[in-house]
Structure formats: structure tokens, C-alpha cells
Scaffold this active site. Structure first.
Site, PDB file in Angstrom:
ATOM      1  N   GLY A  91     -14.115  -6.200  12.010  1.00 22.03           N
ATOM      2  CA  GLY A  91     -12.931  -5.795  12.754  1.00 22.03           C
ATOM      3  C   GLY A  91     -12.175  -4.631  12.153  1.00 22.03           C
ATOM      4  O   GLY A  91     -11.096  -4.260  12.643  1.00 22.03           O
ATOM      5  N   ASP A 134      -8.975   6.162  -5.426  1.00 25.63           N
ATOM      6  CA  ASP A 134      -9.087   4.725  -5.657  1.00 25.63           C
ATOM      7  C   ASP A 134      -9.766   4.473  -7.001  1.00 25.63           C
ATOM      8  O   ASP A 134     -10.570   5.296  -7.469  1.00 25.63           O
ATOM      9  CB  ASP A 134      -9.899   4.069  -4.534  1.00 25.63           C
ATOM     10  CG  ASP A 134      -9.129   3.998  -3.231  1.00 25.63           C
ATOM     11  OD1 ASP A 134      -7.917   4.302  -3.241  1.00 25.63           O
ATOM     12  OD2 ASP A 134      -9.733   3.654  -2.196  1.00 25.63           O
ATOM     13  N   ARG A 150      -1.080  -4.151   5.846  1.00 25.62           N
ATOM     14  CA  ARG A 150      -1.875  -3.923   4.624  1.00 25.62           C
ATOM     15  C   ARG A 150      -3.086  -3.028   4.898  1.00 25.62           C
ATOM     16  O   ARG A 150      -4.201  -3.308   4.474  1.00 25.62           O
ATOM     17  CB  ARG A 150      -2.319  -5.254   4.017  1.00 25.62           C
ATOM     18  CG  ARG A 150      -1.163  -6.132   3.557  1.00 25.62           C
ATOM     19  CD  ARG A 150      -1.653  -7.357   2.817  1.00 25.62           C
ATOM     20  NE  ARG A 150      -0.538  -8.160   2.314  1.00 25.62           N
ATOM     21  CZ  ARG A 150      -0.668  -9.240   1.558  1.00 25.62           C
ATOM     22  NH1 ARG A 150      -1.898  -9.653   1.218  1.00 25.62           N
ATOM     23  NH2 ARG A 150       0.372  -9.909   1.147  1.00 25.62           N
ATOM     24  N   LEU A 205       0.806  -1.215   0.000  1.00 23.37           N
ATOM     25  CA  LEU A 205       0.000   0.000   0.000  1.00 23.37           C
ATOM     26  C   LEU A 205       0.841   1.267   0.000  1.00 23.37           C
ATOM     27  O   LEU A 205       0.366   2.342  -0.370  1.00 23.37           O
ATOM     28  CB  LEU A 205      -0.948  -0.002   1.205  1.00 23.37           C
ATOM     29  CG  LEU A 205      -2.134  -0.964   1.111  1.00 23.37           C
ATOM     30  CD1 LEU A 205      -2.939  -0.953   2.410  1.00 23.37           C
ATOM     31  CD2 LEU A 205      -3.037  -0.609  -0.061  1.00 23.37           C
ATOM     32  N   ASN A 206       2.099   1.151   0.412  1.00 18.99           N
ATOM     33  CA  ASN A 206       2.988   2.312   0.359  1.00 18.99           C
ATOM     34  C   ASN A 206       3.305   2.715  -1.081  1.00 18.99           C
ATOM     35  O   ASN A 206       3.756   3.841  -1.334  1.00 18.99           O
ATOM     36  CB  ASN A 206       4.306   2.013   1.084  1.00 18.99           C
ATOM     37  CG  ASN A 206       4.121   1.888   2.589  1.00 18.99           C
ATOM     38  OD1 ASN A 206       3.527   2.738   3.236  1.00 18.99           O
ATOM     39  ND2 ASN A 206       4.632   0.792   3.155  1.00 18.99           N
ATOM     40  N   LYS A 224      -9.072  -2.261  13.860  1.00 27.93           N
ATOM     41  CA  LYS A 224      -7.756  -2.159  13.236  1.00 27.93           C
ATOM     42  C   LYS A 224      -7.365  -0.698  13.021  1.00 27.93           C
ATOM     43  O   LYS A 224      -6.204  -0.321  13.203  1.00 27.93           O
ATOM     44  CB  LYS A 224      -7.749  -2.908  11.907  1.00 27.93           C
ATOM     45  CG  LYS A 224      -7.819  -4.422  12.044  1.00 27.93           C
ATOM     46  CD  LYS A 224      -7.806  -5.093  10.678  1.00 27.93           C
ATOM     47  CE  LYS A 224      -7.885  -6.616  10.818  1.00 27.93           C
ATOM     48  NZ  LYS A 224      -7.903  -7.281   9.487  1.00 27.93           N
ATOM     49  N   ARG A 225      -8.345   0.113  12.637  1.00 29.09           N
ATOM     50  CA  ARG A 225      -8.056   1.535  12.416  1.00 29.09           C
ATOM     51  C   ARG A 225      -7.707   2.221  13.735  1.00 29.09           C
ATOM     52  O   ARG A 225      -6.825   3.085  13.785  1.00 29.09           O
ATOM     53  CB  ARG A 225      -9.253   2.216  11.753  1.00 29.09           C
ATOM     54  CG  ARG A 225      -9.682   1.604  10.436  1.00 29.09           C
ATOM     55  CD  ARG A 225      -8.726   1.927   9.323  1.00 29.09           C
ATOM     56  NE  ARG A 225      -9.028   3.205   8.712  1.00 29.09           N
ATOM     57  CZ  ARG A 225      -8.406   3.687   7.636  1.00 29.09           C
ATOM     58  NH1 ARG A 225      -7.433   2.976   7.083  1.00 29.09           N
ATOM     59  NH2 ARG A 225      -8.722   4.852   7.129  1.00 29.09           N
ATOM     60  N   ASP A 230      -3.600   5.630   4.433  1.00 31.59           N
ATOM     61  CA  ASP A 230      -4.280   6.922   4.366  1.00 31.59           C
ATOM     62  C   ASP A 230      -4.177   7.676   5.687  1.00 31.59           C
ATOM     63  O   ASP A 230      -4.023   8.908   5.705  1.00 31.59           O
ATOM     64  CB  ASP A 230      -5.740   6.738   3.958  1.00 31.59           C
ATOM     65  CG  ASP A 230      -6.437   5.630   4.744  1.00 31.59           C
ATOM     66  OD1 ASP A 230      -5.817   5.035   5.649  1.00 31.59           O
ATOM     67  OD2 ASP A 230      -7.612   5.347   4.442  1.00 31.59           O
TER      68      ASP A 230
END
Length: 352
Positions: free
Chosen positions: A315, A184, A276, A165-166, A319-320, A280
Site C-alpha cells: 500500500g 538516510d 508518518r 519525520l518533520n 499512500k504516496r 520528502d
């Protein structure tokens, strides 16, 4: 009025003669006076107009000063000694992040090629196999067909050897614009709305300007440990504030690509690669840390033509939260700045 008449009568009767009604009448008509009533009325009008102009000037000056103070406070036209302070040249570069969704990519390229401000389209490609010649030729023909400008947007695939994702924030050489519109492949922003957002970004080229706001807030547990909570759209709607705009549809300066790759703590990039997720959030933290200013949310209708993505997974919210908490610990500070300001195109609104 009686005092004024008395003074006038005294002056007439005291200048070498008896009091005469004819002289008074003549004086009232301007026969003996130096100025006529019409001239006096005109001078009174001018003095009144000057007064009104002076008042209007004072009001205009007051609101101009107030506007500049508010703009500075809210992050509009900030004057930070930064390498990203230059205004955008030309239009903007559309940076499309895609992964195995060629149908969506075709729709996305076709749409953004039709927008007036699009100078170039870069596709971040992170698949093992390079894009086929058939896909490349198709997209080039679509751009020629859809573009409404004399200078057709350039199309380029930014190839990456591995999925990461980087990759979407790697520096790009030979860019002709300062403005990057990161999006996106499954997100469509109408051209009119996109052009308005670009105009907003030009007033504050140091910050992020986007369509998907998010927020954070402090949460203290009983044991004294401090944690931050990541708030989605409904939190923004309920609280009326935000501190991030997601890079799935946002403008930012091209120099942030270099800062993300080469100057941001490498531990954050490693975190994004392994998890992953949350690239953002990392970009929002980077820009806030560089500017000390909040982002700008542009209120406008956007369309998601693909699936809802990772946000639909179970979930995801947890995770965020963890990403935000861990990133702040890696930074050693909380750089995000909250705001309740939003930009909206009022030309189609019934009420201001």
C-alpha cells in the site's frame, strides 16, 4: 588565369616600351612588382586565418548564448530574488536521519567522514533515550580516523523529544556551510559521486540536486475530479522524465530548513506527523514552489546498506498518491516542474 595574364601583359607593354618576355618573367618573379609571391601568399594566409577565426568566434558566441538560454530554461544558475541565492561557503554539512539503527549509523558516519567536502555531520536523533556516551565516543574516534582533511568534520546530535519525520528538516544553528546533504542512515553515496553532485549543486544552489528521482502525472477521473499520481523509479525509467528528487540522498540550501519549519503551511507538517510519511514529497513541493524550477537528478551509483524501508510495505504507492494529492490541495496549486535533464560525470565514460 588567361584574363589575369592578359591584363598583366597590357600593363607591361603600355608603360613606355615594347612588350618583353623578360619583363613578364621578371614581373612573375617579383623583380618589377611591388610585392613578392611569398609576401602575397603570406597575406593570403593571414586573410584566411582571420576568416577562420571570425567563423570560430561566431560559432563560440552562438553556442554560448544557446547554452545560457538552455541553462536558464532548465533551472541551472537561476536568478530568483530569494534568500537562498548565496553560493555555498566551504563544503557541505551531511544531515543523517536515523532511528534505532546504530550499526548503519556507524557505517554511514565513517563513510561520509572520509569524503573531502564534508565540513560537519549532524545526526537527527528522534528516540526517547539520548545517544549513549559509548556511541558518541565511537563516532568521534571514527571521524578522526577516517577523515582525510586537516580540519576534521564536526559531529553533533540534533536531539528531538518525540519521533516525527518533520525533525529531519528542523533549522540548524551555527552552520558553516550553505549546502546540506540530506541522507538516510542506510544510504551510501561514494565520495567521488558525492563531490560531483556537490559541484552540480553549486551551479544551481536554489534547487534540489539528488540521486533518487521521482515523477508525477495528471490523472482525470470520469466524474471530472482531478488527481495526481506519484511515479516511482520504474515510471521515471519508462517515461524519461522526473519532477522530484527524494531527500533520502539530496543536496539543498540550508535556508530551506527554516522555510520548511516556519513558512510552509503548518497543515502539511501536521499531515506528515500523523501519517508518518511523505516528508520528502513535502520538501520537493516546497523547493519547487519557491523557485519555479525543476530539481536536478545526478546519475550515479548509490548503495542501500539497510532494509528498503517503508517503500517495501504493501500500500506504499497508494499512500504516496494520496500524499501528493492532498499536499497539492493544501498548496492550492501544482508547483512541481518536470524535466528530462540529468547530470552525469563523464570522466569515467568511454563515450561522451
Amino acid at each position: 588565369m588567361s584574363t589575369l595574364i592578359a591584363i598583366r601583359e597590357a600593363s607591361l607593354s603600355g608603360n613606355g616600351g615594347e612588350y618583353s618576355p623578360a619583363k613578364v618573367k621578371g614581373s612573375n618573379r617579383g623583380v618589377y612588382g611591388g610585392r613578392s609571391p611569398l609576401l602575397r601568399r603570406f597575406q593570403l594566409f593571414l586573410s584566411g586565418a582571420k576568416y577562420k577565426l571570425l567563423v570560430l568566434f561566431c560559432i563560440f558566441t552562438f553556442f554560448s548564448l544557446l547554452s545560457s538560454k538552455i541553462s536558464s530554461f532548465m533551472g541551472w544558475n537561476p536568478h530568483y530574488p530569494s534568500s537562498v541565492s548565496s553560493p555555498s561557503r566551504g563544503g557541505y554539512t551531511v544531515l543523517i536521519n536515523t532511528w534505532k539503527r546504530n550499526t548503519l549509523l556507524k557505517q554511514s558516519v565513517a563513510h561520509y567522514a572520509s569524503c573531502q567536502g564534508t565540513d560537519a555531520i549532524h545526526v537527527v536523533w528522534s528516540e526517547n533515550d539520548p545517544p549513549s556516551y559509548k556511541l558518541r565516543d565511537y563516532l568521534k574516534k571514527v571521524i578522526l580516523k577516517k577523515s582525510q582533511t586537516a580540519n576534521k568534520p564536526n559531529l553533533r546530535f540534533d536531539l528531538n523529544k518525540e519521533e516525527d519525520l518533520n525533525n529531519r528538516f528542523k533549522p540548524i544553528t551555527d552552520l558553516r556551510t550553505d549546502a546540506i546533504f540530506s541522507v538516510d542512515d542506510g544510504v551510501i553515496v561514494p565520495c567521488r559521486t558525492l563531490e560531483f553532485a556537490f559541484a552540480v549543486w553549486q551551479t544551481a544552489p536554489l534547487t534540489m540536486v539528488g540521486f533518487v528521482p521521482r515523477m508525477h502525472w495528471l490523472n482525470e477521473e470520469k466524474n471530472g475530479a482531478v488527481h495526481y499520481v506519484y511515479g516511482g523509479w520504474w515510471s521515471v525509467w519508462w517515461m524519461g522524465t522526473y519532477s522530484m528528487v527524494l531527500s533520502k540522498a539530496a543536496f539543498f540550501h540550508k535556508n530551506y530548513l527554516d522555510m520548511y519549519t516556519n513558512k510552509m503551511p503548518s497543515s502539511i507538517q501536521d499531515y506528515v506527523s500523523k501519517g508518518r510519511n511523505c516528508e520528502d514529497i513535502a520538501m520537493s513541493l516546497l523547493v519547487a514552489n519557491a523557485t519555479g524550477a525543476p530539481p536536478i537528478w545526478v546519475k550515479g551509483k548509490i548503495y542501500e546498506i539497510g532494509s528498503s524501508g517503508m517503500s517495501s510495505f504493501n500500500g506504499h504507492s497508494g499512500k504516496r498518491n494520496k500524499c501528493l494529492d492532498d499536499f497539492i490541495n493544501l498548496y492550492g496549486t501544482m508547483p512541481l516542474v518536470s524535466t528530462n535533464v540529468k547530470a552525469e560525470d563523464s570522466t569515467r565514460e568511454w563515450f561522451w
